[in-house]
Write a protein that holds these residues in place. Structure first.
Motif, PDB file in Angstrom:
ATOM      1  N   LEU A  56     -25.036   7.525   9.114  1.00 40.24           N
ATOM      2  CA  LEU A  56     -25.123   7.264  10.552  1.00 40.24           C
ATOM      3  C   LEU A  56     -23.939   6.438  11.036  1.00 40.24           C
ATOM      4  O   LEU A  56     -23.427   6.654  12.147  1.00 40.24           O
ATOM      5  CB  LEU A  56     -26.430   6.547  10.886  1.00 40.24           C
ATOM      6  N   LEU A  57     -23.507   5.480  10.217  1.00 43.02           N
ATOM      7  CA  LEU A  57     -22.405   4.594  10.606  1.00 43.02           C
ATOM      8  C   LEU A  57     -21.031   5.176  10.306  1.00 43.02           C
ATOM      9  O   LEU A  57     -20.021   4.620  10.730  1.00 43.02           O
ATOM     10  CB  LEU A  57     -22.555   3.239   9.909  1.00 43.02           C
ATOM     11  N   GLY A  58     -20.989   6.273   9.563  1.00 38.97           N
ATOM     12  CA  GLY A  58     -19.712   6.910   9.266  1.00 38.97           C
ATOM     13  C   GLY A  58     -18.893   6.188   8.222  1.00 38.97           C
ATOM     14  O   GLY A  58     -17.657   6.158   8.288  1.00 38.97           O
ATOM     15  N   SER A 136     -24.396  -2.545   8.491  1.00 43.80           N
ATOM     16  CA  SER A 136     -24.354  -2.671   9.947  1.00 43.80           C
ATOM     17  C   SER A 136     -23.539  -3.869  10.404  1.00 43.80           C
ATOM     18  O   SER A 136     -22.801  -3.791  11.393  1.00 43.80           O
ATOM     19  CB  SER A 136     -25.772  -2.780  10.513  1.00 43.80           C
ATOM     20  N   THR A 140     -18.259  -3.323   9.990  1.00 41.23           N
ATOM     21  CA  THR A 140     -18.006  -2.812  11.344  1.00 41.23           C
ATOM     22  C   THR A 140     -16.582  -2.288  11.518  1.00 41.23           C
ATOM     23  O   THR A 140     -16.353  -1.362  12.304  1.00 41.23           O
ATOM     24  CB  THR A 140     -18.292  -3.892  12.397  1.00 41.23           C
ATOM     25  N   HIS A 143     -16.745   1.395  10.746  1.00 42.47           N
ATOM     26  CA  HIS A 143     -17.710   2.288  11.388  1.00 42.47           C
ATOM     27  C   HIS A 143     -16.980   3.404  12.119  1.00 42.47           C
ATOM     28  O   HIS A 143     -15.885   3.193  12.654  1.00 42.47           O
ATOM     29  CB  HIS A 143     -18.575   1.523  12.395  1.00 42.47           C
ATOM     30  N   ARG A 144     -17.587   4.560  12.161  1.00 45.08           N
ATOM     31  CA  ARG A 144     -17.000   5.663  12.921  1.00 45.08           C
ATOM     32  C   ARG A 144     -17.079   5.374  14.422  1.00 45.08           C
ATOM     33  O   ARG A 144     -17.935   4.584  14.877  1.00 45.08           O
ATOM     34  CB  ARG A 144     -17.733   6.971  12.615  1.00 45.08           C
ATOM     35  N   ALA A 147     -20.599   5.119  16.387  1.00 42.93           N
ATOM     36  CA  ALA A 147     -21.670   4.721  15.470  1.00 42.93           C
ATOM     37  C   ALA A 147     -22.768   3.981  16.235  1.00 42.93           C
ATOM     38  O   ALA A 147     -22.479   3.172  17.122  1.00 42.93           O
ATOM     39  CB  ALA A 147     -21.122   3.829  14.362  1.00 42.93           C
ATOM     40  N   GLY A 315     -23.789   5.771  21.653  1.00 42.27           N
ATOM     41  CA  GLY A 315     -22.951   6.411  20.648  1.00 42.27           C
ATOM     42  C   GLY A 315     -23.191   7.906  20.566  1.00 42.27           C
ATOM     43  O   GLY A 315     -23.727   8.534  21.471  1.00 42.27           O
ATOM     44  N   PRO A 318     -23.550  11.711  14.039  1.00 37.22           N
ATOM     45  CA  PRO A 318     -22.513  11.969  13.036  1.00 37.22           C
ATOM     46  C   PRO A 318     -22.246  13.462  12.923  1.00 37.22           C
ATOM     47  O   PRO A 318     -23.106  14.279  13.270  1.00 37.22           O
ATOM     48  CB  PRO A 318     -23.121  11.419  11.742  1.00 37.22           C
TER      49      PRO A 318
END
Length: 336
Positions: A56-58, A136, A140, A143-144, A147, A315, A318
């Motif tokens: 999810l966060l890339g 998370s 940071t 992160h994509r 995100a 956001g 993904p």
């Protein structure tokens, strides 16, 4: 392998390696792209949290992932899925080697998820609770774009409270039922599990997500138990008051998450079933792995969008998983 202690209530070993990988490196382990390797098994619900949050966060490029085989023995998780039976980066056959690289006298649990420091080959942490929170908060910079905020500061007290209840009664509750060593311990765990699921059904009957109007860490933690419920916990762990498919609100909620990019596309039902039914020999001594359940229902419409909410907030979802990280064809409804 033995997990049930006759006459006793199941207690999880919570002695974890709690070093942290942080943005400023104050504990000696600074965040750095490619320095660490996340070791998981797609069978394990605790590891699946990390797989989902990472996606999810890339963080795929910054925190590469190793996938262990779905079964293990007393010598620990192994890398038999990889060519030559070795992880191509760490060069090890079993995860135990990375734990012993940290401490030759290590006697704790050899668990996933584990984050390994590639230069030394040693495990940094297997603290599954903190690993996703730090993804998370501390990663940071990597992160994509787009995100989601899975652990936003304003919602952290509520997320933490939900997480604590879900962990005690649901995530770990199914294990307390499945590994109970007495009728009394089993029935107590069973009642506690379904009482909590009933409360969660009430909460989610009026809200698309557990906290706020977007996906958070709390949804990830509940999902990893729900997605395994009918495949293993209902029968194998005797959590059989109701199947997930017989709990309308939770079934729709679970389908909503499953169909959200980053959730269902990480789930390997074949690995899940092989792990539970083959490794837990004292519960399933025959080693027979069930052919079911039918997975097609996971793709049926869920109707949860009518409750509002924005899965990724401001956001974006993904993109598709990288080819090397796709769940194998036939291991789930998304790949069949």
């Amino acid at each position: 392998m033995t997990y049930v202690s006759p006459g006793r209530e199941y207690t999880r070993d919570s002695r974890y390696l709690t070093d942290r990988i942080t943005a400023d490196g104050h504990g000696g382990f600074p965040v750095g792209p490619g320095r660490y390797r996340l070791v998981v098994s797609r069978a394990c619900p605790w590891a699946s949290r990390a797989v989902i949050v990472r996606r999810l966060l890339g963080l795929e490029a910054a925190l590469p992932m190793a996938v262990a085989a779905p079964t293990h023995d007393d010598r620990s998780w192994d890398f038999s899925l990889d060519p030559g039976g070795r992880d191509p980066v760490l060069g090890i056959e079993r995860l135990r080697e990375a734990y012993l690289a940290r401490d030759p006298g290590y006697r704790g649990g050899i668990t996933v998820p584990a984050i390994v420091d590639v230069p030394t080959g040693a495990v940094v942490t297997n603290d599954f609770v903190q690993i996703t929170i730090d993804m998370s908060r501390e990663w940071t910079a990597f992160h994509r774009e787009g995100a989601p905020a899975l652990y936003p500061p304003a919602l952290r007290p509520e997320i933490d409270a939900i997480d604590a209840a879900v962990y005690e009664d649901v995530n770990n509750g199914v294990y307390r039922a499945g590994f109970a060593g007495s009728q009394e311990a089993y029935e107590a765990a069973y009642e506690r599990l379904f009482a909590r699921l009933d409360l969660l059904s009430e909460r989610l009957g009026a809200s698309r997500y557990l906290v706020g109007d977007t996906l958070t860490e709390a949804d990830v933690r509940l999902f990893t138990t729900l997605v395994r419920f009918d495949a293993v916990y209902h029968g194998h762990f005797k959590c059989n008051r109701s199947k997930l498919t017989e709990m309308p609100v939770l079934w729709a909620y679970a389908r909503d998450l499953f169909q959200t990019p980053g959730f269902g596309d990480t789930v390997d039902f074949e690995h899940i079933k092989r792990h539970y039914y083959l490794v837990h020999e004292d519960i399933n001594p025959t080693g027979v792995v069930p052919a079911g359940p039918d997975l097609s229902g996971w793709l049926e419409p869920h109707g949860r969008a009518a409750l509002g909410g924005r899965p990724f907030g401001d956001g974006t979802p993904p993109g598709p998983p990288a080819a090397q990280e796709r769940v194998p064809d036939g291991h789930g409804p998304l790949t069949s």
